[in-house]
Design a protein around this motif. Structure first.
Motif, PDB file in Angstrom:
ATOM      1  N   ARG A 106      -4.599   0.638   0.089  1.00 62.47           N
ATOM      2  CA  ARG A 106      -4.120  -0.791  -0.208  1.00 62.47           C
ATOM      3  C   ARG A 106      -3.894  -0.891  -2.001  1.00 62.47           C
ATOM      4  O   ARG A 106      -4.439  -0.324  -2.614  1.00 62.47           O
ATOM      5  N   LEU A 107      -2.870  -1.553  -2.352  1.00 60.65           N
ATOM      6  CA  LEU A 107      -2.370  -1.908  -3.472  1.00 60.65           C
ATOM      7  C   LEU A 107      -2.538  -3.291  -3.923  1.00 60.65           C
ATOM      8  O   LEU A 107      -1.285  -3.611  -4.120  1.00 60.65           O
TER       9      LEU A 107
ATOM     10  N   GLY B 225       0.952  -1.210  -0.039  1.00 63.56           N
ATOM     11  CA  GLY B 225       0.085  -0.070  -0.109  1.00 63.56           C
ATOM     12  C   GLY B 225       0.868   1.332   0.092  1.00 63.56           C
ATOM     13  O   GLY B 225       2.086   1.175  -0.256  1.00 63.56           O
ATOM     14  N   VAL B 226       0.003   2.381   0.387  1.00 61.96           N
ATOM     15  CA  VAL B 226       0.705   3.652   0.213  1.00 61.96           C
ATOM     16  C   VAL B 226       0.075   4.631   1.200  1.00 61.96           C
ATOM     17  O   VAL B 226      -0.950   4.647   1.211  1.00 61.96           O
TER      18      VAL B 226
ATOM     19  N   GLY C  17      -1.982  -6.738  -5.395  1.00 56.53           N
ATOM     20  CA  GLY C  17      -1.579  -7.451  -6.801  1.00 56.53           C
ATOM     21  C   GLY C  17      -0.464  -6.633  -7.182  1.00 56.53           C
ATOM     22  O   GLY C  17      -0.130  -7.096  -8.297  1.00 56.53           O
ATOM     23  N   MET C  18      -0.016  -5.587  -6.540  1.00 60.32           N
ATOM     24  CA  MET C  18       0.985  -4.635  -7.301  1.00 60.32           C
ATOM     25  C   MET C  18       2.292  -5.039  -6.818  1.00 60.32           C
ATOM     26  O   MET C  18       2.602  -5.365  -5.299  1.00 60.32           O
ATOM     27  N   LYS C  19       3.423  -5.127  -7.466  1.00 54.06           N
ATOM     28  CA  LYS C  19       4.817  -5.254  -7.067  1.00 54.06           C
ATOM     29  C   LYS C  19       5.168  -3.863  -6.678  1.00 54.06           C
ATOM     30  O   LYS C  19       5.739  -3.080  -7.055  1.00 54.06           O
ATOM     31  N   VAL C  20       4.995  -3.542  -5.160  1.00 53.38           N
ATOM     32  CA  VAL C  20       5.409  -2.065  -4.757  1.00 53.38           C
ATOM     33  C   VAL C  20       6.887  -2.212  -4.187  1.00 53.38           C
ATOM     34  O   VAL C  20       7.222  -3.091  -3.394  1.00 53.38           O
ATOM     35  N   GLU C  21       7.567  -1.242  -4.464  1.00 58.54           N
ATOM     36  CA  GLU C  21       8.891  -0.931  -3.797  1.00 58.54           C
ATOM     37  C   GLU C  21       8.781  -0.065  -2.584  1.00 58.54           C
ATOM     38  O   GLU C  21       8.228   1.028  -2.561  1.00 58.54           O
ATOM     39  N   THR C  22       9.257  -0.684  -1.405  1.00 68.30           N
ATOM     40  CA  THR C  22       9.168   0.016  -0.239  1.00 68.30           C
ATOM     41  C   THR C  22      10.022   1.151   0.057  1.00 68.30           C
ATOM     42  O   THR C  22      11.084   1.405  -0.468  1.00 68.30           O
ATOM     43  N   TYR C  23       9.492   2.320   0.238  1.00 72.39           N
ATOM     44  CA  TYR C  23      10.003   3.618   0.245  1.00 72.39           C
ATOM     45  C   TYR C  23      11.262   3.511   1.231  1.00 72.39           C
ATOM     46  O   TYR C  23      11.162   2.902   2.348  1.00 72.39           O
ATOM     47  N   ASP C  24      12.428   3.994   0.606  1.00 77.32           N
ATOM     48  CA  ASP C  24      13.829   3.712   1.498  1.00 77.32           C
ATOM     49  C   ASP C  24      14.723   5.104   1.538  1.00 77.32           C
ATOM     50  O   ASP C  24      15.794   4.921   2.038  1.00 77.32           O
ATOM     51  N   GLY C  25      14.025   6.032   1.056  1.00 77.80           N
ATOM     52  CA  GLY C  25      14.594   7.258   1.431  1.00 77.80           C
ATOM     53  C   GLY C  25      15.898   7.721   0.443  1.00 77.80           C
ATOM     54  O   GLY C  25      16.790   8.674   0.935  1.00 77.80           O
TER      55      GLY C  25
ATOM     56  N   TYR D 282       1.376  15.603   2.254  1.00 73.63           N
ATOM     57  CA  TYR D 282       0.986  14.630   1.053  1.00 73.63           C
ATOM     58  C   TYR D 282       2.093  13.932   0.147  1.00 73.63           C
ATOM     59  O   TYR D 282       1.626  13.334  -0.722  1.00 73.63           O
ATOM     60  N   LEU D 283       3.203  13.906   0.773  1.00 67.89           N
ATOM     61  CA  LEU D 283       4.377  13.148   0.357  1.00 67.89           C
ATOM     62  C   LEU D 283       3.989  11.714   0.344  1.00 67.89           C
ATOM     63  O   LEU D 283       3.813  11.102   1.440  1.00 67.89           O
ATOM     64  N   PRO D 284       3.916  10.917  -1.026  1.00 72.11           N
ATOM     65  CA  PRO D 284       3.453   9.330  -0.660  1.00 72.11           C
ATOM     66  C   PRO D 284       4.624   8.581  -0.013  1.00 72.11           C
ATOM     67  O   PRO D 284       5.857   8.766  -0.394  1.00 72.11           O
ATOM     68  N   ILE D 285       4.118   7.623   0.770  1.00 81.73           N
ATOM     69  CA  ILE D 285       4.907   6.711   1.267  1.00 81.73           C
ATOM     70  C   ILE D 285       4.647   5.251   1.120  1.00 81.73           C
ATOM     71  O   ILE D 285       3.667   4.874   1.536  1.00 81.73           O
ATOM     72  N   THR D 286       5.490   4.529   0.297  1.00 76.99           N
ATOM     73  CA  THR D 286       5.176   3.180  -0.136  1.00 76.99           C
ATOM     74  C   THR D 286       5.729   2.023   0.647  1.00 76.99           C
ATOM     75  O   THR D 286       6.526   2.197   1.339  1.00 76.99           O
TER      76      THR D 286
END
Length: 646
Positions: A175-176, A91-92, A178-186, A148-152
């Motif tokens: 929620r996202l 999700g995000v 079924g998607m291959k989401v990349e985790t926010y890592d800075g 409003y900065l998105p955090i995945t």
């Protein structure tokens, strides 16, 4: 009608480059969400199954402790910290809001890891000092702090605050599945930084520009221009198309024709074979006016100069028409009006499988006690993208009707519950200086008006990356009053949404629904009085306005915004052992004789009669004269109340 074709090749190339770079990866990154804060052409796109939900500090007992005590501001305690949100699955996080930031540290634990992937001071989510949490995507105004900065995150996210104190909070996520989401890592590539700069520039634009959003499916826009002169009772088509396309911008320049208390100029639009209008609303309400005056100047809608603008895309399959109607009202004089119309449009028809049509729902109701005010109730497929609300309490006094929470049910489940009406509009703390105390516009949200003496306010908010998806049905509404919808309110709202189905019916703006109604009683509270001191007078805010003097002084109080007429003047004050004497003038006319406020003990005099005054545009103030006596030298003023003389 004149048609001009407009394109800016360099701008379109840059925007397309950034968009392609953001979505070319196999994984869904935080920048894919960032694009949505700028790619307005994608607003009509469906997002099936991606429901927006929210953690918030609302009172679970349906009372009004929505953050004051902090009891409901966290889920549970863990290792000396407060767990304020837990999301399972990919999700995000799209939005974080509070009116009560602190300097405690926030830790974001991604994907079940024992070490935080993001650790930041809570206040720095909004300060603009911690990259990439930069202004204007993050900031504060009208009493609220927003991010409003998105955090995945790929599998889960848990947010923990260090310390034991937290008040009001809202964390909105999607929620996202079924998607291959990349985790926010800075970590940030050059393309990431360029995209962030581009989005910030769009949000910071000094003046609205239809072509700023003319990319993707909104590119290749032409502009059709038409000038119409309407007399009362007239209606005229201002745009018509018999082939597939989309409107990408609406601009109406009518000078001051849409201002005033009688909102008789109506904008309508209809798409394809719909049997009901997609738009049917007073021009003033549609473009965010507040009580007769232009008020909204957002990124996508509002008024700038004399130009009323809307840049929400409106795709259609086969045909479209837009009209202006000037309703006749025989109770007032109505001069002819002239409006210059500019409609931006292209020939890219709606993709029916992927996009909804644009609709708006205008409603004006004196909402019954015990019932929510409904922004939108619909059974269809689509998503909700914006709200404009005007609210006037039907009894004088503090605007506690704005204690009501927003509530959202989607596809049979409760998805979001808010913490107060100004909170819904990213604000906070009505009736406090430099917070929710006057109109102020931000890119996606703002306060339209605030007047304690008129018992009214209003706000707007648009949903971009956080648009509220519904696969089958939606109810989106708001309470009035602190508990059980207990405060009578006159609401005017417009809901903006995209859907595969036109509304079955709609409220028609006509007759008494278009007229402004004024209260007969107006209360001025000390914290927001507009005052001017003269002479030897010191002022402190202590249980009201404490005026102290040694040799005598005067205090002028402006009574702005009140309809002309005659009023009974009442004032609340304290009688104290240090009490002085006072009398009231209206310019050179004495309104009340001397009143001695000395007393052996503190006694509160509420709404004491002071006499009668007449209010006009020139005579709209009173002056309080204070003198020291042998017993005291101070006056503690409370509320000033005006009651109309019939």
């Amino acid at each position: 009608m004149r048609i001009h074709y407009i394109i800016r090749p360099l701008e379109l190339f840059c925007i397309m480059l950034y968009t392609v770079s953001a979505v070319s990866s196999d994984k869904y990154r935080w920048t894919d969400e960032l694009v949505l804060l700028r790619a307005i052409d994608r607003l009509p796109e469906y997002r099936d199954g991606c429901h927006v939900e929210q953690f918030s500090s609302y009172d679970r007992t349906w009372g009004n402790d929505d953050g004051f005590s902090g009891k409901y501001s966290y889920l549970h305690k863990e290792n000396g910290g407060l767990v304020i949100a837990e999301m399972e699955g990919a999700g995000v996080i799209n939005r974080i809001w509070t009116p009560t930031p602190n300097d405690n540290m926030l830790s974001f634990y991604f994907d079940g890891k024992s070490e935080p992937g993001l650790r930041i001071r809570f206040s720095d989510l909004f300060s603009g000092k911690a990259f990439p949490f930069v202004s204007p995507l993050c900031g504060n105004e009208v009493g609220g702090f927003y991010c409003y900065l998105p955090i995945t995150y790929a599998r889960s996210c848990k947010i923990v605050m260090e310390g034991e104190g937290l008040q009001f909070i809202q964390i909105q996520y999607r929620r996202l599945p079924g998607m291959k989401v990349e985790t926010y890592d800075g970590t940030f590539t050059d393309a990431d930084r360029t995209l962030l700069d581009e989005v910030c520039r769009a949000w910071s634009a000094a003046r609205p520009d239809a072509m700023a959003f003319a990319h993707g499916r909104s590119s290749g826009a032409a502009v059709s221009e038409k000038t119409v002169t309407l007399s009362p009772g007239d209606g005229e088509v201002v745009f018509e198309s018999g082939s597939p396309g989309r409107i990408t911008g609406i601009e109406l320049d009518g000078g001051n024709a849409f201002e005033g208390n009688d909102r008789n100029v109506i904008l309508t639009a209809r798409w394809d074979n719909d049997s009901t209008d997609a738009i049917c609303a007073p021009v003033a309400d549609f473009f965010g006016y507040a009580y007769g005056r232009p008020a909204m100047r957002g990124m996508l809608m509002g008024r700038s100069g004399y130009t009323n603008y809307c840049y929400l895309p409106m795709p259609f399959d086969k045909r479209a028409s837009m009209r202006l109607l000037y309703l006749r009202d025989d109770s007032i004089q109505q001069p002819p009006i002239t409006v210059k119309v500019r409609i931006y449009h292209n020939s890219t028809g709606r993709d029916a499988a992927k996009e909804g049509r644009f609709y708006s729902s205008w409603r004006r109701t004196r909402t019954p006690i015990g019932q929510y005010h409904t922004f939108l109730s619909a059974k269809s497929r689509g998503h909700y993208v914006g709200t404009i609300l005007l609210a006037r309490g039907l009894r004088s006094g503090m605007t506690t009707f704005f204690e009501g929470d927003d509530s959202t049910f989607v596809d049979g489940k409760p998805r979001m519950h808010g913490t107060g009406s100004e909170d819904y509009f990213n604000g906070g703390w009505y009736a406090l200086l430099d917070r929710w105390d006057r109109g102020h516009s931000m890119p996606l949200h703002g306060c339209l008006d605030y007047s304690l003496q008129m018992s009214r306010t209003g706000g707007y908010r648009f949903f971009l990356s956080d648009k509220l998806t519904f696969d089958r049905e939606i109810f989106h509404g708001i309470e009035h009053g602190d508990v059980n919808n207990c405060y009578p309110v006159d609401y005017t709202s417009i809901a903006f949404y995209y859907s595969d189905t036109a509304p079955v019916s709609r409220m028609q703006p006509a007759g008494d629904l278009l007229r402004e109604h004024f209260p007969d009683r107006h209360v001025f509270y000390p914290q927001l009085m507009e005052i001017t001191p003269e002479g030897d007078i010191q002022i402190n805010n202590d249980r009201g306005l404490r005026l102290s003097t040694e040799s005598g002084g005067r205090l002028r109080v402006m009574l702005n915004g009140i309809p002309e007429g005659r009023y009974r003047l009442r004032m609340s004050f304290h009688e104290t052992p240090a009490g002085a004497r006072f009398r009231i003038w209206q310019r050179q006319r004495l309104v009340s004789d001397w009143r001695d406020t000395h007393s052996a003990s503190d006694t509160f005099r509420e709404d004491a009669g002071m006499g009668e005054i007449g209010l006009t545009a020139q005579d709209n103030s009173i002056t309080v004269q204070i003198e020291k006596t042998g017993k005291g030298n101070s006056l503690i003023m409370g509320n000033i109340t005006l009651e109309r003389v019939r």
